[in-house]
Design a protein around this motif. Structure first.
Motif, PDB file in Angstrom:
ATOM      1  N   ALA A 126     -14.821 -25.004 -27.750  1.00  8.74           N
ATOM      2  CA  ALA A 126     -15.707 -24.454 -28.778  1.00  8.74           C
ATOM      3  C   ALA A 126     -15.081 -23.220 -29.416  1.00  8.74           C
ATOM      4  CB  ALA A 126     -17.067 -24.114 -28.166  1.00  8.74           C
ATOM      5  N   GLY A 127     -14.446 -22.381 -28.612  1.00 12.51           N
ATOM      6  CA  GLY A 127     -13.805 -21.189 -29.147  1.00 12.51           C
ATOM      7  C   GLY A 127     -12.644 -21.525 -30.068  1.00 12.51           C
ATOM      8  N   ALA A 128     -11.848 -22.505 -29.684  1.00 10.14           N
ATOM      9  CA  ALA A 128     -10.709 -22.911 -30.517  1.00 10.14           C
ATOM     10  C   ALA A 128     -11.185 -23.469 -31.858  1.00 10.14           C
ATOM     11  CB  ALA A 128      -9.863 -23.941 -29.775  1.00 10.14           C
ATOM     12  N   ILE A 129     -12.253 -24.248 -31.840  1.00 13.26           N
ATOM     13  CA  ILE A 129     -12.793 -24.805 -33.091  1.00 13.26           C
ATOM     14  C   ILE A 129     -13.316 -23.685 -33.985  1.00 13.26           C
ATOM     15  CG2 ILE A 129     -14.675 -26.186 -34.058  1.00 13.26           C
ATOM     16  CD1 ILE A 129     -14.250 -28.076 -31.598  1.00 13.26           C
ATOM     17  N   ARG A 130     -14.101 -22.756 -33.415  1.00 13.88           N
ATOM     18  CA  ARG A 130     -14.658 -21.661 -34.227  1.00 13.88           C
ATOM     19  C   ARG A 130     -13.542 -20.749 -34.728  1.00 13.88           C
ATOM     20  NH1 ARG A 130     -19.276 -19.587 -35.932  1.00 13.88           N
ATOM     21  NH2 ARG A 130     -20.539 -20.999 -34.734  1.00 13.88           N
ATOM     22  N   LEU A 131     -12.564 -20.451 -33.879  1.00 16.46           N
ATOM     23  CA  LEU A 131     -11.439 -19.615 -34.298  1.00 16.46           C
ATOM     24  C   LEU A 131     -10.686 -20.266 -35.450  1.00 16.46           C
ATOM     25  CD1 LEU A 131      -9.463 -17.219 -33.966  1.00 16.46           C
ATOM     26  CD2 LEU A 131      -8.325 -18.558 -32.175  1.00 16.46           C
ATOM     27  N   SER A 132     -10.367 -21.548 -35.328  1.00 14.50           N
ATOM     28  CA  SER A 132      -9.616 -22.226 -36.394  1.00 14.50           C
ATOM     29  C   SER A 132     -10.438 -22.317 -37.679  1.00 14.50           C
ATOM     30  CB  SER A 132      -9.136 -23.603 -35.936  1.00 14.50           C
ATOM     31  OG  SER A 132     -10.219 -24.446 -35.645  1.00 14.50           O
ATOM     32  N   SER A 133     -11.737 -22.521 -37.556  1.00 19.63           N
ATOM     33  CA  SER A 133     -12.594 -22.531 -38.735  1.00 19.63           C
ATOM     34  C   SER A 133     -12.582 -21.166 -39.409  1.00 19.63           C
ATOM     35  CB  SER A 133     -14.028 -22.913 -38.336  1.00 19.63           C
ATOM     36  OG  SER A 133     -14.901 -22.792 -39.434  1.00 19.63           O
ATOM     37  N   GLY A 137     -22.520 -15.007 -22.999  1.00 21.02           N
ATOM     38  CA  GLY A 137     -22.766 -14.110 -24.127  1.00 21.02           C
ATOM     39  C   GLY A 137     -22.037 -14.538 -25.383  1.00 21.02           C
ATOM     40  N   TRP A 138     -20.799 -15.000 -25.236  1.00 21.46           N
ATOM     41  CA  TRP A 138     -20.034 -15.449 -26.410  1.00 21.46           C
ATOM     42  C   TRP A 138     -20.574 -16.767 -26.942  1.00 21.46           C
ATOM     43  CZ3 TRP A 138     -18.053 -11.917 -29.002  1.00 21.46           C
ATOM     44  CH2 TRP A 138     -17.492 -10.799 -28.392  1.00 21.46           C
ATOM     45  N   PHE A 139     -21.070 -17.640 -26.052  1.00 17.01           N
ATOM     46  CA  PHE A 139     -21.729 -18.861 -26.533  1.00 17.01           C
ATOM     47  C   PHE A 139     -22.980 -18.503 -27.337  1.00 17.01           C
ATOM     48  CE2 PHE A 139     -19.463 -21.701 -23.452  1.00 17.01           C
ATOM     49  CZ  PHE A 139     -19.121 -22.686 -24.357  1.00 17.01           C
ATOM     50  N   LEU A 140     -23.741 -17.522 -26.848  1.00 15.89           N
ATOM     51  CA  LEU A 140     -24.942 -17.108 -27.581  1.00 15.89           C
ATOM     52  C   LEU A 140     -24.579 -16.468 -28.916  1.00 15.89           C
ATOM     53  CD1 LEU A 140     -27.214 -15.779 -24.704  1.00 15.89           C
ATOM     54  CD2 LEU A 140     -27.435 -17.924 -25.988  1.00 15.89           C
ATOM     55  N   ALA A 141     -23.512 -15.694 -28.956  1.00 11.69           N
ATOM     56  CA  ALA A 141     -23.057 -15.105 -30.219  1.00 11.69           C
ATOM     57  C   ALA A 141     -22.645 -16.206 -31.201  1.00 11.69           C
ATOM     58  CB  ALA A 141     -21.895 -14.150 -29.972  1.00 11.69           C
ATOM     59  N   SER A 142     -21.970 -17.218 -30.692  1.00 15.87           N
ATOM     60  CA  SER A 142     -21.554 -18.340 -31.531  1.00 15.87           C
ATOM     61  C   SER A 142     -22.765 -19.104 -32.068  1.00 15.87           C
ATOM     62  CB  SER A 142     -20.645 -19.271 -30.711  1.00 15.87           C
ATOM     63  OG  SER A 142     -20.200 -20.350 -31.475  1.00 15.87           O
ATOM     64  N   GLY A 143     -23.693 -19.419 -31.176  1.00 15.44           N
ATOM     65  CA  GLY A 143     -24.912 -20.110 -31.601  1.00 15.44           C
ATOM     66  C   GLY A 143     -25.745 -19.262 -32.543  1.00 15.44           C
ATOM     67  N   GLY A 144     -25.777 -17.951 -32.313  1.00 16.96           N
ATOM     68  CA  GLY A 144     -26.521 -17.054 -33.199  1.00 16.96           C
ATOM     69  C   GLY A 144     -25.928 -17.007 -34.592  1.00 16.96           C
ATOM     70  N   ALA A 145     -24.607 -17.033 -34.687  1.00 10.06           N
ATOM     71  CA  ALA A 145     -23.948 -17.071 -35.998  1.00 10.06           C
ATOM     72  C   ALA A 145     -24.341 -18.346 -36.743  1.00 10.06           C
ATOM     73  CB  ALA A 145     -22.437 -16.993 -35.822  1.00 10.06           C
ATOM     74  N   ASP A 146     -24.358 -19.470 -36.026  1.00  9.96           N
ATOM     75  CA  ASP A 146     -24.748 -20.729 -36.661  1.00  9.96           C
ATOM     76  C   ASP A 146     -26.234 -20.740 -37.003  1.00  9.96           C
ATOM     77  OD1 ASP A 146     -22.300 -22.133 -36.885  1.00  9.96           O
ATOM     78  OD2 ASP A 146     -22.327 -22.485 -34.733  1.00  9.96           O
ATOM     79  N   LEU A 147     -27.057 -20.100 -36.195  1.00  8.56           N
ATOM     80  CA  LEU A 147     -28.476 -20.010 -36.505  1.00  8.56           C
ATOM     81  C   LEU A 147     -28.689 -19.210 -37.796  1.00  8.56           C
ATOM     82  CD1 LEU A 147     -31.398 -20.615 -35.741  1.00  8.56           C
ATOM     83  CD2 LEU A 147     -31.362 -18.533 -34.333  1.00  8.56           C
ATOM     84  N   ALA A 170     -26.832 -25.885 -31.097  1.00  3.72           N
ATOM     85  CA  ALA A 170     -26.992 -26.666 -29.866  1.00  3.72           C
ATOM     86  C   ALA A 170     -25.841 -26.406 -28.891  1.00  3.72           C
ATOM     87  CB  ALA A 170     -27.084 -28.158 -30.200  1.00  3.72           C
ATOM     88  N   VAL A 171     -24.612 -26.368 -29.393  1.00  8.20           N
ATOM     89  CA  VAL A 171     -23.457 -26.101 -28.529  1.00  8.20           C
ATOM     90  C   VAL A 171     -23.546 -24.693 -27.949  1.00  8.20           C
ATOM     91  CG1 VAL A 171     -20.941 -25.761 -28.519  1.00  8.20           C
ATOM     92  CG2 VAL A 171     -21.921 -27.767 -29.630  1.00  8.20           C
ATOM     93  N   GLY A 172     -23.963 -23.728 -28.754  1.00  5.46           N
ATOM     94  CA  GLY A 172     -24.106 -22.361 -28.265  1.00  5.46           C
ATOM     95  C   GLY A 172     -25.120 -22.252 -27.141  1.00  5.46           C
ATOM     96  N   LEU A 173     -26.268 -22.874 -27.332  1.00  4.31           N
ATOM     97  CA  LEU A 173     -27.305 -22.831 -26.293  1.00  4.31           C
ATOM     98  C   LEU A 173     -26.877 -23.597 -25.041  1.00  4.31           C
ATOM     99  CD1 LEU A 173     -30.518 -23.286 -28.459  1.00  4.31           C
ATOM    100  CD2 LEU A 173     -29.738 -21.199 -27.307  1.00  4.31           C
ATOM    101  N   ALA A 174     -26.336 -24.793 -25.227  1.00  9.34           N
ATOM    102  CA  ALA A 174     -25.899 -25.592 -24.080  1.00  9.34           C
ATOM    103  C   ALA A 174     -24.768 -24.890 -23.325  1.00  9.34           C
ATOM    104  CB  ALA A 174     -25.445 -26.978 -24.542  1.00  9.34           C
TER     105      ALA A 174
END
Length: 128
Positions: free
Chosen positions: A13-20, A75-85, A115-119
């Motif tokens: 997930a981090g690699a995908i968000r970083l590359s995006s 925490g980083w998953f929640l930050a990622s999901g929060g950005a998408d929210l 969903a990925v952030g929460l999961a």
């Protein structure tokens, strides 16, 4: 999670968000088209695309780093999901003004990201 055991979901997930994020920094118009938006030479749109790129590169990089180091990634998953929210809420507020492809790809991607952030946060908490 114990230090040293890699979190492969966080790495992916981090690699995908970083590359995006990097794609929005390097080629904001092309990245915008990929996500379903019409290319625009508007300086304000370019600023917002680059801001989103910095955000995604930072959050993705930190999620990737934590996953590779075996650190707590919740925490980083929640930050990622929060950005998408935030993207989802903004997209829904402008739903009627968005092109059909933006509604499908952009909003759909945001839903998947939430969903990925929460999961990911839940899985990370269960591991620790």
């Amino acid at each position: 999670m114990t230090q040293g055991k890699r979190d492969w979901l966080a790495v992916g997930a981090g690699a995908i968000r970083l590359s995006s994020g990097v794609s929005f920094l390097v080629a904001p118009k092309a990245a915008s088209v990929l996500w379903g938006s019409d290319p625009d030479d508007n300086p304000t749109a370019n600023l917002l695309l680059r801001s989103m790129g910095y955000r995604d590169a930072l959050v993705g990089g930190m999620l990737l780093r934590a996953g590779l180091r075996g650190e707590d990634t919740a925490g980083w998953f929640l930050a990622s999901g929060g950005a998408d929210l935030a993207d989802l809420v903004g997209g829904l507020a402008n739903h009627d003004r968005l092109p059909a492809r933006s509604r499908t790809v952009g909003l759909g991607g945001a839903v998947v990201g939430v969903a990925v952030g929460l999961a990911g946060a839940l899985v990370s908490r269960r591991r620790s």
